[in-house]
Every structure is written in C-alpha cells, then in structure tokens.
Design a protein around this motif. Structure first.
Motif, mmCIF file in Angstrom:
data_model
loop_
_atom_site.group_PDB
_atom_site.id
_atom_site.type_symbol
_atom_site.label_atom_id
_atom_site.label_comp_id
_atom_site.label_asym_id
_atom_site.label_seq_id
_atom_site.Cartn_x
_atom_site.Cartn_y
_atom_site.Cartn_z
ATOM 1 N N ASP A 1 0.757 -1.085 0.056
ATOM 2 C CA ASP A 1 0.039 -0.101 0.125
ATOM 3 C C ASP A 1 1.133 1.225 -0.174
ATOM 4 O OD1 ASP A 1 -1.697 1.927 0.298
ATOM 5 O OD2 ASP A 1 -2.527 1.326 2.303
ATOM 6 N N VAL A 2 1.376 1.576 -1.033
ATOM 7 C CA VAL A 2 2.524 2.554 -1.126
ATOM 8 C C VAL A 2 2.109 4.024 -0.728
ATOM 9 C CG1 VAL A 2 4.268 1.829 -2.916
ATOM 10 C CG2 VAL A 2 2.178 2.563 -3.688
ATOM 11 N N THR A 3 1.050 4.164 -0.773
ATOM 12 C CA THR A 3 0.237 5.635 -0.464
ATOM 13 C C THR A 3 0.576 5.866 1.196
ATOM 14 O OG1 THR A 3 -1.519 5.198 -2.251
ATOM 15 C CG2 THR A 3 -1.796 7.113 -0.742
ATOM 16 N N ASN A 4 0.770 4.643 1.703
ATOM 17 C CA ASN A 4 0.652 4.694 3.173
ATOM 18 C C ASN A 4 2.116 4.558 3.596
ATOM 19 O OD1 ASN A 4 -1.905 5.763 4.208
ATOM 20 N ND2 ASN A 4 -2.790 3.860 3.358
ATOM 21 N N THR A 5 2.766 3.330 2.936
ATOM 22 C CA THR A 5 4.170 3.122 3.517
ATOM 23 C C THR A 5 5.052 4.247 2.688
ATOM 24 O OG1 THR A 5 4.357 1.435 1.692
ATOM 25 C CG2 THR A 5 3.546 0.610 3.617
ATOM 26 N N ALA A 6 5.097 4.497 1.672
ATOM 27 C CA ALA A 6 6.237 5.438 0.945
ATOM 28 C C ALA A 6 5.265 6.526 0.016
ATOM 29 C CB ALA A 6 7.064 4.491 0.208
ATOM 30 N N PRO A 7 4.544 7.406 0.492
ATOM 31 C CA PRO A 7 3.760 8.240 -0.175
ATOM 32 C C PRO A 7 4.158 8.803 -1.185
ATOM 33 C CG PRO A 7 3.445 8.427 2.165
ATOM 34 C CD PRO A 7 4.597 7.849 2.031
ATOM 35 N N MET A 8 5.471 9.129 -1.184
ATOM 36 C CA MET A 8 5.949 9.912 -2.546
ATOM 37 C C MET A 8 6.047 8.901 -3.590
ATOM 38 S SD MET A 8 6.249 12.835 -2.081
ATOM 39 C CE MET A 8 7.223 13.513 -3.612
ATOM 40 N N ILE A 9 6.281 7.580 -3.586
ATOM 41 C CA ILE A 9 6.149 6.628 -4.440
ATOM 42 C C ILE A 9 4.833 6.580 -5.170
ATOM 43 C CG2 ILE A 9 6.665 4.094 -5.305
ATOM 44 C CD1 ILE A 9 8.589 4.069 -3.175
ATOM 45 N N ALA A 10 3.995 6.527 -4.333
ATOM 46 C CA ALA A 10 2.628 6.649 -5.112
ATOM 47 C C ALA A 10 2.324 7.840 -5.750
ATOM 48 C CB ALA A 10 1.468 6.744 -3.850
ATOM 49 N N LEU A 11 2.937 9.074 -5.514
ATOM 50 C CA LEU A 11 2.875 10.134 -6.205
ATOM 51 C C LEU A 11 3.196 9.956 -7.602
ATOM 52 C CD1 LEU A 11 1.618 13.129 -6.223
ATOM 53 C CD2 LEU A 11 3.792 13.725 -5.354
ATOM 54 N N GLY A 12 4.608 9.516 -7.242
ATOM 55 C CA GLY A 12 5.145 9.125 -8.798
ATOM 56 C C GLY A 12 4.511 8.278 -9.535
ATOM 57 N N LEU A 13 3.909 7.040 -8.846
ATOM 58 C CA LEU A 13 3.184 6.065 -10.032
ATOM 59 C C LEU A 13 2.123 6.647 -10.471
ATOM 60 C CD1 LEU A 13 3.214 3.118 -7.373
ATOM 61 C CD2 LEU A 13 4.503 3.247 -9.399
ATOM 62 N N ARG A 14 1.229 7.862 -9.718
ATOM 63 C CA ARG A 14 0.428 8.422 -10.469
ATOM 64 C C ARG A 14 0.728 9.202 -11.774
ATOM 65 N NH1 ARG A 14 -4.589 9.188 -7.623
ATOM 66 N NH2 ARG A 14 -4.516 8.278 -5.438
ATOM 67 N N GLN A 15 1.899 9.614 -11.644
ATOM 68 C CA GLN A 15 2.456 10.288 -13.118
ATOM 69 C C GLN A 15 2.696 9.256 -14.030
ATOM 70 O OE1 GLN A 15 1.579 13.333 -12.335
ATOM 71 N NE2 GLN A 15 1.608 12.708 -10.280
ATOM 72 N N ALA A 16 3.270 8.090 -13.538
ATOM 73 C CA ALA A 16 3.586 7.248 -14.440
ATOM 74 C C ALA A 16 2.277 6.546 -15.238
ATOM 75 C CB ALA A 16 4.244 5.789 -13.630
ATOM 76 N N ALA A 17 1.223 6.466 -14.318
ATOM 77 C CA ALA A 17 -0.092 5.964 -15.022
ATOM 78 C C ALA A 17 -0.411 6.736 -16.100
ATOM 79 C CB ALA A 17 -0.939 5.860 -13.755
ATOM 80 N N LYS A 18 0.096 8.109 -16.153
ATOM 81 C CA LYS A 18 -0.684 8.781 -17.352
ATOM 82 C C LYS A 18 0.324 8.709 -18.338
ATOM 83 C CE LYS A 18 -2.192 12.153 -13.886
ATOM 84 N NZ LYS A 18 -1.396 13.123 -13.162
ATOM 85 N N ASN A 19 1.466 8.111 -18.405
ATOM 86 C CA ASN A 19 2.397 8.020 -19.610
ATOM 87 C C ASN A 19 1.863 7.578 -20.806
ATOM 88 O OD1 ASN A 19 4.412 9.507 -18.351
ATOM 89 N ND2 ASN A 19 5.522 7.740 -17.545
ATOM 90 N N LEU A 20 1.372 6.497 -20.736
ATOM 91 C CA LEU A 20 0.713 5.853 -22.140
ATOM 92 C C LEU A 20 -0.518 6.497 -22.546
ATOM 93 C CD1 LEU A 20 0.843 2.007 -22.034
ATOM 94 C CD2 LEU A 20 2.271 3.686 -23.234
ATOM 95 N N PRO A 21 -1.446 6.942 -21.878
ATOM 96 C CA PRO A 21 -2.429 7.846 -22.543
ATOM 97 C C PRO A 21 -1.886 9.185 -23.081
ATOM 98 C CG PRO A 21 -3.090 7.003 -20.437
ATOM 99 C CD PRO A 21 -1.700 6.887 -20.344
ATOM 100 N N ARG A 22 -0.756 9.681 -22.420
ATOM 101 C CA ARG A 22 -0.254 10.866 -22.990
ATOM 102 C C ARG A 22 0.465 10.657 -24.464
ATOM 103 N NH1 ARG A 22 2.884 13.606 -17.770
ATOM 104 N NH2 ARG A 22 0.982 14.908 -17.181
ATOM 105 N N GLU A 23 0.850 9.569 -24.465
ATOM 106 C CA GLU A 23 1.590 9.286 -25.892
ATOM 107 C C GLU A 23 0.664 9.635 -27.098
ATOM 108 O OE1 GLU A 23 4.405 8.017 -26.686
ATOM 109 O OE2 GLU A 23 5.370 7.961 -24.619
#
Lengths: 886, 171, 318
Positions: free
Chosen positions: A375-397
């Motif tokens: 549960d990265v949002t709670n154990t390492a929150p900043m990784i979760a923030l990074g993952l939220r950006q990663a999730a937008k990468n393909l749609p952005r293409e």
C-alpha cells in the motif's frame, strides 16, 4: 537543439521546450504564475507575455505568452521590449485589484511569488481605490490554512491537487470574478499531498498551519539541508529553526528523488522535535546525579559486558559507532528477526536480481505498473505520487501523436481526460491507488504468491485455468510484456519475505524477456537499508543473550523496545539487563526502565547519513545547536568509546566507517567535508537578512554569547559565510536576488525541472552487481495452522511512524485502532453487526473495534501497525475471531 | 590661503555671539514630535495592540536589536508573544518605524533612558506598550486588511464588498 | 651661593610653570574651542568649570594603564617619555625675561632645533611599537611630516640669525629693541608659524593621529598616563613654539615698562597659544598629499628665497 533569439542574442536550447522554460533556464528574469516546472503550461495567467518577432526585419512584433510558445529554431522574442514590460506590469496590476493589503499578517510574506513578480514587473504603486472582492474561508484541517481573499486565480492548486496528486475533495467553484478554490464544504483536505499547496500557491491562499502556530519569516529561519526521517524514501527537505524550536519543513528540490514535492507526513510530522517530552540532558535513574555521563563513561571503561541495540531510524554513523563500541559480536539490530530478514532480503534483491531499481524521479517515467502487496500511498507516499504520474504516460503518448507539445498541459489533459495507463494492483485490500488501476486483485499472502507464480508463468507464455486469478495474471503479464518500461512495485508492507521474492521473480522473468523492467521496494524505515548494510544479530538473539547472561550492560540506541516489541517482551529484556543505557530523543514507555538516559538528537539536532529504499545514501545536517545536551548518537557513542570530553569530528567517523565497510567508499563524496569552504567561507545556515541577533538572547543576558561553531559540517550556524548559491550538496535555503520564494529553485537548476548545478545530492550505493542468483520460488502454503484468518498489517500515513505520530498536528488525522474485516467474513463467523471482535495473538486475547472493509478477502483481517494496542505485534499471524470476552 | 584667513577671522568673531548651548538638565530642550527617541508600541482605536508581529521592524533593524515571536488569539488575530528591544544596541535610526505597516512601533521624543545596569536596557513588550495611539490617530490595520480574524466580519472592512456567493453560476 | 639658589629656583620655576601651563591648557583649549563654537565648554566643576583640569588629571591618573599583549613593550613605554623630555629640555634655552633663563647657550637656537627633531622619534616609535596597522600608518605619516617641515623650520629662522649674527636667544631678543623681527622677517615668521604647527602636529596638521581615518593613529593603543604624556607633550609643544615665536619675532620680554618684562613675555606667549587654539577651531585637516606638497613645493622655496634676500640685504648693508 534549436536556435532561438532572445533580445537579439542567439541561444542554443534543447528541443521540446517552451520559451518561458528557455528564458528561465538561461537565468533570465521573467514573471509567471500559472506555469510550474512539474505541471507545465496552461497559459492562464497571461503574466509571461513577451514580444515575438517574425524575423529580424519585423520591428512591431506581437505579444505572445512565452509559456505557450514553442522554442523552435528561429523563434525570436524580446523580454526587454517596453510594450511587453508594460503588458506584464499592467496584467499584474489587474491581478492585484482584489488582492488584499495582507502582507504583514500573511504567512507567505517574504517568500511570496506574487510579491517577487510584482516587484519584478515594475508595478509598484497601486492605483485601484475601489472596493475589493472578498471570500469566506474554509477550515481545511490541521495542515492547511485557507485565506481565499488573496487568490489571483492562477489555478495551480486545482491542477496540482486534482490532476497531479489525484485529490478528489477539492475544486474550483463559481464563475467570473467570484472564482473560488476550495472544498465543496469546510473540512480536512484528504489527499496525502495537500501540504504541497503551500509551495504551489504563488501567494498566501494556502499556508502552513503548523508554521502558523509558531510563525517565523523565511529570512529569520536557520535552515539546513535535511532528509525526511518519516519513511524509507528519504525525500530531501529543508528543516528550519528559530529560537531553538523546529519551525517547518519544506521540500528541498532533488531532481533524482522527491523533485518539488513532499507528502504530508514528511511536511507536517516534524512537531515531535519540539515536544515537551524531549530528553534534554544526560540523566541517571537512581540519583539526581548531574554527571550521569561520566558514570556511563566509567562503566564503559570498566570493561563491563556490553551489548548494543541499533536502530533503523538512526544514521549509518550512529549504528556504526555503536557497533564499534560494543564489538561486532555484541551488536544487535533493534528489529525482530523476521523484519530484519525482510530488509536484508530487499537489500540483497536490489543487488542480485539484476534489474534496475529506479530512483523516485525515474518511477515517473515508467508506463506500466504492477504493484504487489504494497500500500505505497501509506508506506512510501511519494512513490505513490510518482506512480500516479507514471500511470498517465501511455495515455499521453496519444496526445504527443497529435503533435501536442510535452509542456502543453491543458491540451494534453483534454486528450487524456481521466484515462490512466496499464496499472495493476494485487494487494490484500483496496488501496488509494485503486482509483487509477486498470484492474486489481485482492488476496491473502498465499493467494498473492500463487498469483505471482501465475504471472511468471503467463509471462513465460504458459496458460492456466479460467479462474479469476489466471485471467488477472494473464492480463497483467500481457500488459507488462507489451510495455517498453514496466515497473514492479512491492515492499515490506505485508511483512512477507516471499512477497519480495515473488516481485523480484516477476521482474526477473520480464528481464529474461528482454524488457527494460524496473523494480522498486518500499522498506519500513528511513535507514532500514543502512541497518541491513551495517548488519548485526537480531533483537530476538539479544533477548536470549540477556536471559542467559547476568549483568549485561545494554546500550539501546534510538530504539523504543516497548513500541517495537511490545510491553511484555521489552520489559523482560530491560529487566534482565544489568544496566540499561538508553540513547533516545523522546521520553517514552521504555526510558523509565533505563538506568541512564542520554539525549540523542533527532534529525534536527544531529548530522548523519541514511540509505533510502533504492540504496541511495543521503546526508542530513544538524539544523541548529541546541542549548542543552542533545547531540548526535554517534557523538555520544564516540565520547564513550574514547572516554573523552569531546567527540571526534564527523568526517573522521565517516572515514573510520568507510575503512570498515568498503561498500560505503562512495559516501566520502556525498557531501563537502567540514573543512571545505566556498572561497574562504563556510555556508551559512541563516539568511543574510537574519534579524534579532542582538536581542534574541538579551532576556537572559544583555552580554551576547559567542555563536556556536560547527566543527562537523561545512555549514555555519550563523549568518556569517558565503551568501551566493551554495553547492548543491549543502543548500541550506533557496534564495536568489529578486526571487525570495521557493521558485528561486529555477536559479539553482541547470535547466528548470532538471538537475541542480553541481549535480543532485545523494549517491546510489546499491546497483545490480550482475551476480544473478537466488531462489525466487516463493511459496508459503500451509502456514495457517488451522486458523481461519491471516492478520496482515494495515499501514497508515499518519500514525504509522513512531515519531511523527507524536506530532500534535497529525493527531486528528490518526484513526482509532480498529481491525478491518469484511462483512461476509463477519457473517460467516456469526458476528454480523458486531462492533468489536476478539483475536488471539501469542496466546493473548485482544479485542478491537471493527472497521468494515468489504474489499478484504474473507480470510484476512488487517490491524494498523504501530498503533496503540498493536505495538510490537509481529505480522503476519493467524487467528480465529470471536466475540469480545469469549 | 586667503579663505583660510577669512575662516580664522569669522570663527574669531563667534567669540562675541550668543551661546547656543542649553543647560540641560536644568533647562529642557524642545524636542519635535518626530524626534527619534525611546521606542514604544501603540494601540489601535479599539485599544488592541497594533503590532501584528510581521517581523518587518526586526528585518529593517540595522543592528538587529529587535526580536519578537508571533502568536495569535483564538480568532487568529496575530500579535507578538514577546517583543524585545535591546536598547543597549539601538541606534535610534527609526528604520523600524519606517518599516512598520501598522503604525505600531513609533519613536518618541524621549531620550532619558540612562541606566547603571545594562540589563535594564532590555525592554520587553510590557515596557514598550503604551495605552494610546501615539502619533497616528485613528488608524486600524485590520480595517484595511483582507483577513477578518475576529475584528470584523469577512468583507466588513473599509473598501470591501461582502463575501461572494460561490454557489451561483450567474455571470 | 646665591646664584646657585637662583639657578635652582629658575629651573624649578620653569619646570613647574611650563608643566602647569600645559595642564592648564587642557581647560583653556576646551573653553576657547567652546567660545569659538558658541558653546559653553566646561562649566560644571568649580566656578566656570575651572577645576575641570583637576578632574581630568585625577581621571587620567586613575585610568587603567593598559599595555596590550601584542606590543613591543620596552619601546611602547619609552616612546611617550621622549616627547616630554625633549620639549622640557628645549625650555632650558628659553629666556622668559632678563636673567630668567636656565642656560643662556651660545647655540641656543640650534639646541632648540636639535631637541625638536627628537620629537619625531616619539611618533615613529609609538607607531611602530603599537604593532597595529593604524598606529604604524600614523607613525609613518608623522615621520615624513616632521622631517619635511623641519627642513624649512630651520631655514625660516636663518633670516633672524643672519640679521642678529648670533644663535644666542638673549642676543636675538635684545637685537629687536628697535624693531621686532616680524616686520623684516615676515616671511620667516609665517613659515616658522606653519612649521611650528606641523612640528607639534596640531590641527590642522594632525595627520599622524587623524581621528577620522586612523582612529588616533600613533597613540591608538595608549591609555592612562602614557596617553597623558602624549597629551601633555602636545601642550608643552604648543607652549614652546609660542615662546619661540615670541622670542624670535615679537621681541620676547620687550615692551613698554609699565609692566614687568616677564608679563609682557607671557602676554605674547598666550596670544600665540590662543591663536593655535583658534586654528584648531576653524581649519579643516588637509589631505596628506596636500600637506607634503604645501611643505616642499611652496614653503621650502619661499624660505630659501627669504634667506637669499635677507642675505643679500645684510651683505649690501655691510
């Protein structure tokens, strides 16, 4: 590269930039509000207007917004043109029409982007004499103070909170002159990254409520580059002090780690440093002997049997010095065997799997994500923030295919809408990241392990059954294989070594298929990796040792045994010891058992090195010289080891450590040594406008004391020193002439949003060493010993960390201790509708309030880790449930 | 050279002029109201402390002899928790008064502050705060500022519209 | 026997008198500066503040005599005594009235010049021994200034010597019975006056100490009675130069007989002392290069010309 012409001078600039970025990267001063280096351009504020010319013969030109102007070959603009300057000044005058005369009582004053830009634009006299628009404020919870009157409608807050950080409870309301940024009704901002609004907002609409309680202007703060100690990510922070108290935490830009942002635990969880329960002087239990430390030193010198208990929240240096003091064979990690083996596994996997571990910044660049068990949002929150950006990468293409520039945020969002890239989760229950997941799977440890076996099989091309697990595995495997940059995220959150191995197995399988896969692990604490590197026996062995040997002196460093191992075990351990010397920062449940207590500094009063979850060593610096006996643990231990009045210099201890641990060789270059100077000067922690120097101590004595001298670092505690730009490895605060706000980071970067001049600080120590070995066939079937429920730890961003949980601002955000269970599981146990249930742990019956979570599998319970009532529990364990009292 | 001789002559003639010395302390000199002497903290027309603890005086002080800490009451109205001026360092330059956005800190026509013990030159807020408005009458910062903080309803200050209705979408 | 007693009486009288006058100048200077600046001056201690002298003396005697640890201790202590000694010695040849002179030397004027040159050492040594860059700068300035102005100080007197044909002070006074030398030797008087100010490094030629740039220059590090010696030395210097001007150009004790000669002498002397104070009250300090340029480029040629013309006139008369 493109050639652009700015004010008739030609510059070579990288492709794919807009002209605002280009100008700022070239060190020019151009006003802007809505553009942000991490969120790019929307062209909303009209403040970065410049004059664009067709060619060298064009003398009229036209006004364009530089943030919306592509830096193409031949782009010709002027910043100096009078008409552009007048436009910018006029625009700011319009924006300021409703801005109140608040600066003296506004917390942003002195570090306000709006102030800076107003001065920079040359608009210095307000002509508007009519009524101003006002707004009613909202109570946004314990972290953020809202003062809506000050808003200049740049929209940065919604763009960050909703689009970047995925917040749902914030928005923009009304229309025309009444635009309002806030929640639909007063209430706490729920997002874990709400604190960044303080830095994002160019003016004082959102300010730091914790700072407000003991407000100090930026120029009066004594700051030092620090590392957040509240989780394993190791975000870079600026910690600031005034009058002996820590006043606030800001993010310190590090292009490889946290970039511009911080999570709320890191930003607001510092208040324990100022706690009334801080230990301030060396004390002895039985007598009020003030010279307790001499007694401790004599005890150590007498050659008594000693053991040392190290800690994952203490620095490398402190753990090393403890190990030196008590001897290799007497050093124990202050964590149970199970947890220690977990971090050791993570540590070893990073080296042996042969897969790249991305830095936090690189996490944002992956396009397909699979999270296993964490549960990265709670154990390492900043990784979760990074993952939220990663999730937008393909749609952005898709947007890029439409020839939309990468910086054109508004246009990209139009294309992307709510879509997120391939993003898969396999966790025990629903987590916050579910909302961006393509597909998710919930299960207990065993089913997650068998799921990962299936994924590995599917990656290898094997087909299985038609059940839910197999179809999920197939979907994940397909997405991962199709991706250019898949990322596997896992961690120690489920407290299962097998989960780590399984994640590594998936990464290895993808790597074998030639994929450029990344593997990232979240580990429990700030220096868990460092402790794994230092090594040592386990806590369990220490308990056995003191039970078998009498009169052992235990030196317990920055470990609260009651918190970590539960009252029962801690008490028996501490009572079995002959003498207990406890080095800690806060008075806690364990210190009352100690014969001697030595006040250790928190991150604010000590200097040291910590290693984060990706194996990056980072240096944190003491922020201020406390007027009591608090000092770094390594300093106490060094004085004990050498029976001296003064500790050796920090650099000597680092050298000593490198001599014992060659893997740490690189940390010599981590930071400038204490005798390094900029020119001939130290780097001042205080700004050049620091005030009150001759009055702040005058209530004690009008005779001014000699300022404290820092012999351990290249920084000075005072305002004396070099006031230009500090070297990137030791930036105590960001400031540049005309740029008083944090936006002055632009001036410290090679290009905006890029690395700092002189390189991002921090050095990766752990790289895949190619020695690809290890057994990844993880299976844990048949451990449940006939019990119905597996109890897994639930992590919580607020309260899940021992020290930050003691910070007052977090108190209202920490939920009550409750056991999560699904309705169907309760029904099966015949307890439908009950509000408490009882579980069995180590032979004890414990009763908890029930929290219903229907995403949980029927055979899983979750208990918050490290909360009241669950302290010292070893997860996972198996239990049956019953009604309270049965 | 000649001008030097002329100077000598003119100075010599001063011998026959009236003395300008005032025999202080027997006779007190007239001090203009804007004389830069002992520093005080004034109150606003509602008898509240004018100081909003903005730290600008401390920042302006060239000898750094002003030190304070901001705090706020239950309404969020900010005021100094402590406010200290070390008069053994003060040079009475008046920059603090220039910097003050609320007319709180003012210099007064009083300079008789001699002490036998330097410690007594450290003035705390209780020593600085006076009962009146000092040189500037009628000014109340919070009537001009955008924050409400219990002093007025939101939008109730001078030159302020009442708070807008954010629920409407009408233009 | 009587003569010896008389001699001792004169010696003691001159010593006490000069030192008393020097001390009294503390008050006189402060009071006169005040008068010329339209102030009151000392007026608190005793009537008209006359006991201010005593108060100042008590103060300076009881001040801590601090010798900084970094100084060259021996020289540091010797330096201030030189100025006192050399100037007091000079007073030996000053004829205050007929018969009131300690040593009526044949080479009285040369003795005065020799002694006043020694004064340069006090500044140089004090500046050097203080081991402080401002003091050293002050010392260097002092050395250059004193040497430069000494050159034509001597030369400016040569006109007088040529006219009298003797270095003996009593002879010089007696030679003025017809006309004070200020008339034929006006240029010599002006240049000697200026050189005298420079030699005593009084304002406006106080460049060795110049408060504003060298923070008291050569005596920055001095305190207590050592500083007091510099102070008294300066007043003694003023008194001496005033005496010399009186003797050389204004006929010494000569004057109408309704007043005794010694009174005439003192009146003339005090007039010049007051003039010194008036200078301080009115003129600004020149720049260092202006001081040197003034001395070498203007005053030196002027005195040479004066000697030349005087010589020519004396020769033609002969």
């Amino acid at each position: 590269m493109a050639k652009v012409i700015i004010d008739n001078v030609e510059y070579e600039v990288p492709d794919g930039k807009n002209m605002l970025e280009v100008c700022l990267s070239l060190g020019m001063d151009l006003t802007y509000f809505c553009w942000h280096p991490a969120m790019h351009s929307v062209g909303a504020c009209r403040q970065c207007a410049v004059i664009q010319y067709r060619d060298e013969n064009d003398t009229r030109g036209k006004i364009v917004m530089s943030c919306m102007l592509d830096a193409n070959d031949g782009t010709r603009i002027s910043l100096k043109d009078q008409r552009g300057a007048e436009f910018r000044a006029g625009n700011i005058e319009a924006l300021m029409i409703n801005h109140p005369h608040d600066c003296p009582v506004c917390d942003e004053g002195g570090e306000c982007h709006l102030q800076d830009m107003t001065v920079m634009s040359g608009h210095n006299y307000r002509r508007y004499r009519f009524n101003k628009r006002t707004h009613v404020n909202q109570d946004l919870g314990p972290f953020i103070y809202h003062e809506m009157n000050r808003c200049i409608q740049c929209y940065r807050c919604v763009r960050f909170y909703n689009d970047y950080a995925g917040g749902k409870d914030f928005g923009v309301f009304a229309s025309s002159g009444r635009v309002y940024f806030g929640r639909s009704e007063s209430g706490t901002l729920e997002n874990e990254f709400s604190g960044n609004l303080v830095e994002i907002c160019p003016t004082g609409v959102f300010t730091d409520k914790t700072l407000r309680k003991h407000y100090t202007r930026k120029w009066d703060l004594t700051s030092a580059p620090s590392i957040c100690h509240q989780c394993s990510v190791g975000c870079n922070t600026l910690a600031s002090e005034r009058y002996g108290g820590l006043r606030r935490i800001l993010s310190r830009y590090n292009g490889d780690v946290n970039g511009y942002f911080l999570c709320d635990r890191g930003r607001f969880g510092y208040e324990y440093v100022n706690d009334e329960k801080r230990l301030t002087k060396a004390a002895q239990k039985a007598t009020a002997d003030t010279d307790a430390f001499t007694t401790v030193k004599n005890l150590v010198a007498s050659g008594t049997k000693m053991i040392g208990i190290g800690s994952p929240r203490a620095s490398l240096e402190s753990n090393f010095m403890l190990k030196q003091l008590v001897g290799e064979e007497n050093f124990y990690q202050g964590i149970p065997r199970h947890e220690a083996q977990l971090t050791e596994t993570a540590f070893n996997l990073l080296r042996t799997v042969g897969v790249k571990t991305p830095s936090l910044k690189e996490v944002e660049s992956y396009d397909t994500v699979f999270i296993l068990g964490e549960d990265v949002t709670n154990t390492a929150p900043m990784i979760a923030l990074g993952l939220r950006q990663a999730a937008k990468n393909l749609p952005r293409e898709e947007a890029y295919k439409l020839r939309i520039q990468k910086w054109n945020d508004a246009a990209i969002r139009e294309v992307v809408q709510e879509r997120t890239g391939p993003f898969y989760l396999a966790t025990p229950c629903s987590t916050k990241l579910d909302e961006i997941a393509t597909s998710k799977y919930y299960g207990d440890t065993d089913s997650l392990l068998s799921l990962s076996d299936k994924i590995i099989a599917a990656i290898a091309g094997r087909q299985g059954g038609n059940d839910e697990a197999w179809s999920f595995a197939g979907e994940v495997a397909q997405a991962l294989k199709a991706s250019k940059h898949p990322l596997i995220v896992s961690g120690t959150g489920m407290m299962s070594r097998e989960i780590l191995l399984a994640a590594a197995g998936i990464a290895r399988a993808l790597k074998a298929g030639g994929s450029d896969v990344g593997l990232t692990f979240a580990v429990p604490e700030v220096n868990s990796m460092g402790l794994a590197l230092i090594g040592g026996k386990y806590w369990d062995e220490a308990v056995e040792y003191v039970a078998a040997n009498k009169d052992v002196t235990a030196i317990v460093m920055e470990t609260n045994p009651v918190y970590r191992f539960g009252a029962k075990q801690a008490e028996s351990f501490l009572k079995n010891c002959g003498k207990v010397v406890m080095l800690d920062s806060l008075e806690n449940e364990s210190t009352e058992y100690a014969d001697f207590v030595l006040p250790a500094g928190t991150f604010a009063e000590s200097t040291g090195t910590v290693i984060n979850n990706e194996g990056r060593a980072q240096r944190f610096y003491q922020v201020f010289a406390p007027k009591n006996e608090m000092k770094s643990s390594w300093a106490w231990l060094d004085m004990m080891a050498h029976n001296s009045e003064k500790w050796r210099h920090f650099d000597d201890i680092v050298e000593d450590m490198i001599a014992h641990y060659p893997i740490l060789e690189k940390i010599r270059d981590l930071a400038p040594t204490a005798d390094s100077r900029v020119g001939t000067q130290k780097i001042p922690r205080a700004t050049h406008r620091f005030s009150g120097r001759t009055a702040m101590n005058a209530n004690v004595s009008v005779h001014e004391p000699k300022p404290p001298v820092d012999e351990d670092t290249p920084l000075s505690y005072t305002m004396e020193g070099y006031h230009g730009k500090a070297p990137s490895k030791a930036i105590p605060y960001f400031w540049s002439p005309g740029w008083n706000s944090l936006q002055s980071i632009n001036k410290y970067q090679i290009e905006v949003g890029g690395p700092l001049h002189g390189g991002n600080p921090g050095i990766r120590l752990i790289e895949p060493d190619g020695a690809e070995g290890g057994d990844f066939n993880a299976s844990g079937n048949g451990r449940n010993a006939g019990k119905t429920f597996e109890v897994l730890p639930a992590h919580h961003i607020f309260g899940g960390d021992e020290l930050s949980a003691k910070s007052a601002p977090l108190a209202t955000r920490i939920p009550d201790t409750a056991v999560s269970v699904s309705t169907t599981a309760l029904e099966k146990a015949g307890m439908a509708g009950a509000d408490r249930l009882q579980i069995n742990y180590n032979g004890d019956n414990l009763s908890f309030k029930i929290k219903i979570d229907n995403s949980l599998p029927d055979n899983v319970l979750m208990l918050p880790k490290g909360f009241n009532g669950t302290q010292g529990m070893l997860f996972p364990f198996f239990t049956d449930i019953s009604k309270e009292g049965e | 050279m000649l001008s030097n001789v002329r100077t000598l002559w003119m100075v010599f003639l001063k011998m026959f002029k009236k003395k300008v010395t005032i025999q202080y302390p027997e006779k007190k000199a007239y001090l203009p109201p804007r004389w830069r002497g002992r520093i005080i903290l004034s109150r606003d027309p509602d008898h509240n402390e004018r100081c909003v603890a903005c730290y600008l005086c401390a920042a302006a002080c060239p000898v750094d002899c002003i030190s304070l800490q901001a705090t706020e009451d239950e309404n969020g109205r900010r005021y100094p928790e402590f406010f200290r001026i070390n008069f053994s360092r003060c040079i009475f330059c008046g920059l603090c008064e220039d910097a003050c956005p609320t007319y709180a800190i003012q210099l007064t026509p009083d300079f008789e502050m001699g002490e036998y013990n330097r410690q007594n030159l450290v003035y705390e807020k209780e020593d600085l705060l006076i009962d009146g408005m000092g040189k500037y009458h009628g000014y109340s910062f919070y009537q001009q500022a955008g924050v409400a903080v219990g002093v007025k309803p939101k939008g109730g200050g001078e030159k302020e519209d009442p708070p807008v209705d954010v629920r409407t979408l009408l233009p | 026997m009587n003569e010896i007693w008389m001699q001792i009486l004169v010696i003691v009288g001159v010593l006490l008198g000069t030192v008393t006058i020097a001390a009294g100048l503390i008050y006189v200077e402060r009071k006169m500066l005040a008068v010329w600046q339209q102030r009151s001056g000392p007026n608190r201690v005793g009537p008209f503040g006359i006991f201010q002298v005593l108060a100042d003396m008590v103060k300076i005697f009881f001040k801590e005599d601090w010798i900084p640890p970094f100084v060259d201790k021996k020289i540091f202590i010797i330096a201030p005594t030189i100025i006192m000694l050399s100037i007091l010695m000079s007073f030996a040849i000053v004829p205050f009235a007929p018969g009131i002179v300690i040593a009526d030397l044949n080479i009285g004027l040369l003795f005065f010049l020799a002694m006043s040159s020694l004064g340069a050492y006090t500044i140089v040594l004090a500046g050097w021994a203080s081991n402080n860059k401002y003091s050293l700068l002050g010392g260097m300035r002092g050395a250059a200034q004193l040497i430069s102005y000494e050159v034509f100080m001597g030369l400016s007197l040569m006109g007088v010597v040529i006219q009298v044909g003797s270095f003996n002070m009593t002879d010089i006074v007696n030679a003025q019975k017809g006309m004070w030398f200020v008339v034929p030797q006006f240029v010599g008087f002006v240049t000697f006056l200026i050189a005298g100010i420079a030699e005593t490094h009084r304002l406006p030629f106080d460049l060795p100490e110049s408060e504003s740039e060298l923070i008291a220059g050569f005596h920055s590090e001095y305190s207590g009675m050592k500083f007091g010696m510099f102070f008294v030395g300066e007043y003694l210097g003023i008194t001496l130069v005033s005496c010399m001007i009186t003797i050389l150009f204004f006929g010494g004790w000569l004057g109408p007989s309704f007043l005794p000669p010694i009174v005439w002498f003192l009146i003339k002397m005090f007039a010049f002392i007051l003039f010194f104070i008036l200078l301080r009250a009115s003129l600004a300090r020149p720049r260092y290069d202006q001081l040197m340029g003034f001395g070498w480029k203007l005053l030196l040629p002027l005195t040479l010309l004066n000697v030349l013309i005087t010589g020519a006139v004396v020769l033609s008369n002969a």
